[in-house]
Write a protein that holds these residues in place. Structure first.
Motif, mmCIF file in Angstrom:
data_model
loop_
_atom_site.group_PDB
_atom_site.id
_atom_site.type_symbol
_atom_site.label_atom_id
_atom_site.label_comp_id
_atom_site.label_asym_id
_atom_site.label_seq_id
_atom_site.Cartn_x
_atom_site.Cartn_y
_atom_site.Cartn_z
ATOM 1 N N HIS A 34 0.855 -1.183 0.000
ATOM 2 C CA HIS A 34 0.000 0.000 0.000
ATOM 3 C C HIS A 34 0.899 1.243 0.000
ATOM 4 O O HIS A 34 1.640 1.475 0.941
ATOM 5 C CB HIS A 34 -0.893 -0.027 1.235
ATOM 6 C CG HIS A 34 -1.831 1.113 1.326
ATOM 7 N ND1 HIS A 34 -2.888 1.293 0.467
ATOM 8 C CD2 HIS A 34 -1.866 2.159 2.176
ATOM 9 C CE1 HIS A 34 -3.522 2.390 0.789
ATOM 10 N NE2 HIS A 34 -2.933 2.934 1.830
ATOM 11 N N VAL A 35 0.845 2.044 -1.050
ATOM 12 C CA VAL A 35 1.684 3.236 -1.178
ATOM 13 C C VAL A 35 0.814 4.475 -0.977
ATOM 14 O O VAL A 35 -0.182 4.660 -1.661
ATOM 15 C CB VAL A 35 2.350 3.294 -2.576
ATOM 16 C CG1 VAL A 35 3.171 4.549 -2.726
ATOM 17 C CG2 VAL A 35 3.196 2.062 -2.800
ATOM 18 N N THR A 36 1.232 5.324 -0.012
ATOM 19 C CA THR A 36 0.471 6.548 0.243
ATOM 20 C C THR A 36 1.182 7.787 -0.266
ATOM 21 O O THR A 36 0.592 8.844 -0.354
ATOM 22 C CB THR A 36 0.199 6.726 1.747
ATOM 23 O OG1 THR A 36 1.434 6.756 2.447
ATOM 24 C CG2 THR A 36 -0.665 5.610 2.269
ATOM 25 N N GLY A 37 2.470 7.654 -0.622
ATOM 26 C CA GLY A 37 3.231 8.779 -1.144
ATOM 27 C C GLY A 37 4.498 8.983 -0.349
ATOM 28 O O GLY A 37 4.864 8.170 0.488
ATOM 29 N N GLY A 38 5.160 10.107 -0.609
ATOM 30 C CA GLY A 38 6.383 10.390 0.112
ATOM 31 C C GLY A 38 7.065 11.652 -0.384
ATOM 32 O O GLY A 38 6.696 12.229 -1.397
ATOM 33 N N LYS A 57 -6.925 9.544 6.268
ATOM 34 C CA LYS A 57 -6.010 9.272 7.376
ATOM 35 C C LYS A 57 -4.611 8.953 6.863
ATOM 36 O O LYS A 57 -3.617 9.359 7.460
ATOM 37 C CB LYS A 57 -6.527 8.122 8.230
ATOM 38 C CG LYS A 57 -7.712 8.498 9.073
ATOM 39 C CD LYS A 57 -8.160 7.362 9.945
ATOM 40 C CE LYS A 57 -9.364 7.803 10.761
ATOM 41 N NZ LYS A 57 -9.806 6.801 11.702
ATOM 42 N N ASP A 58 -4.521 8.230 5.757
ATOM 43 C CA ASP A 58 -3.222 7.899 5.167
ATOM 44 C C ASP A 58 -2.549 9.139 4.583
ATOM 45 O O ASP A 58 -1.336 9.298 4.669
ATOM 46 C CB ASP A 58 -3.372 6.831 4.086
ATOM 47 C CG ASP A 58 -3.758 5.476 4.661
ATOM 48 O OD1 ASP A 58 -3.421 5.208 5.834
ATOM 49 O OD2 ASP A 58 -4.402 4.693 3.946
ATOM 50 N N ARG A 59 -3.334 10.040 4.006
ATOM 51 C CA ARG A 59 -2.769 11.282 3.472
ATOM 52 C C ARG A 59 -2.238 12.158 4.611
ATOM 53 O O ARG A 59 -1.170 12.761 4.487
ATOM 54 C CB ARG A 59 -3.823 12.051 2.680
ATOM 55 C CG ARG A 59 -4.194 11.356 1.384
ATOM 56 C CD ARG A 59 -5.107 12.233 0.581
ATOM 57 N NE ARG A 59 -6.281 11.470 0.216
ATOM 58 C CZ ARG A 59 -7.376 11.982 -0.317
ATOM 59 N NH1 ARG A 59 -7.470 13.273 -0.523
ATOM 60 N NH2 ARG A 59 -8.381 11.216 -0.620
ATOM 61 N N ILE A 60 -2.978 12.213 5.720
ATOM 62 C CA ILE A 60 -2.521 12.963 6.888
ATOM 63 C C ILE A 60 -1.218 12.364 7.405
ATOM 64 O O ILE A 60 -0.283 13.091 7.746
ATOM 65 C CB ILE A 60 -3.615 12.983 7.981
ATOM 66 C CG1 ILE A 60 -4.796 13.846 7.525
ATOM 67 C CG2 ILE A 60 -3.057 13.476 9.322
ATOM 68 C CD1 ILE A 60 -6.024 13.751 8.417
ATOM 69 N N TRP A 61 -1.138 11.048 7.473
ATOM 70 C CA TRP A 61 0.077 10.372 7.931
ATOM 71 C C TRP A 61 1.257 10.708 7.021
ATOM 72 O O TRP A 61 2.354 10.977 7.503
ATOM 73 C CB TRP A 61 -0.156 8.862 7.982
ATOM 74 C CG TRP A 61 1.021 8.116 8.481
ATOM 75 C CD1 TRP A 61 1.350 7.854 9.782
ATOM 76 C CD2 TRP A 61 2.054 7.524 7.687
ATOM 77 N NE1 TRP A 61 2.521 7.147 9.836
ATOM 78 C CE2 TRP A 61 2.976 6.928 8.564
ATOM 79 C CE3 TRP A 61 2.281 7.452 6.314
ATOM 80 C CZ2 TRP A 61 4.107 6.271 8.113
ATOM 81 C CZ3 TRP A 61 3.412 6.797 5.872
ATOM 82 C CH2 TRP A 61 4.309 6.214 6.766
ATOM 83 N N THR A 62 1.043 10.716 5.715
ATOM 84 C CA THR A 62 2.098 11.039 4.751
ATOM 85 C C THR A 62 2.598 12.465 4.967
ATOM 86 O O THR A 62 3.810 12.712 4.971
ATOM 87 C CB THR A 62 1.587 10.855 3.306
ATOM 88 O OG1 THR A 62 1.149 9.504 3.138
ATOM 89 C CG2 THR A 62 2.665 11.165 2.291
ATOM 90 N N LEU A 63 1.685 13.399 5.143
ATOM 91 C CA LEU A 63 2.070 14.788 5.397
ATOM 92 C C LEU A 63 2.832 14.916 6.720
ATOM 93 O O LEU A 63 3.854 15.604 6.792
ATOM 94 C CB LEU A 63 0.831 15.681 5.428
ATOM 95 C CG LEU A 63 0.312 16.103 4.070
ATOM 96 C CD1 LEU A 63 -1.146 16.505 4.155
ATOM 97 C CD2 LEU A 63 1.140 17.248 3.537
#
Length: 70
Positions: A34-38, A57-63
């Motif tokens: 599962h890739v959310t970014g970086g 929630k995953d986008r918030i975690w990435t930020l």
């Protein structure tokens, strides 16, 4: 405070550090991770790529993870 507000505020904050935020639809196979970014360094400038298909929630975690670098 709702998740969309948190997401917007985190994006505003990281942009103050000179980071360009890009929302990209990252295609993934069912078998892949599962890739959310970086955070990336591209031609001397920081770029944060966020999977636009990821849950909020995953986008918030990435930020949040990217902000720890600053």
């Amino acid at each position: 405070m709702d998740e969309n507000t948190i997401l917007d505020q985190l994006e505003e904050l990281i942009e103050k550090f000179g980071v360009h935020v890009r929302h990209e639809a990252i295609r993934q196979d069912e078998d892949s991770i599962h890739v959310t970014g970086g955070l990336c360094l591209l031609r001397g400038a920081y770029v944060l790529i966020i999977n636009s298909r990821a849950a909020i929630k995953d986008r918030i975690w990435t930020l949040g993870t990217a902000l720890k670098q600053f």
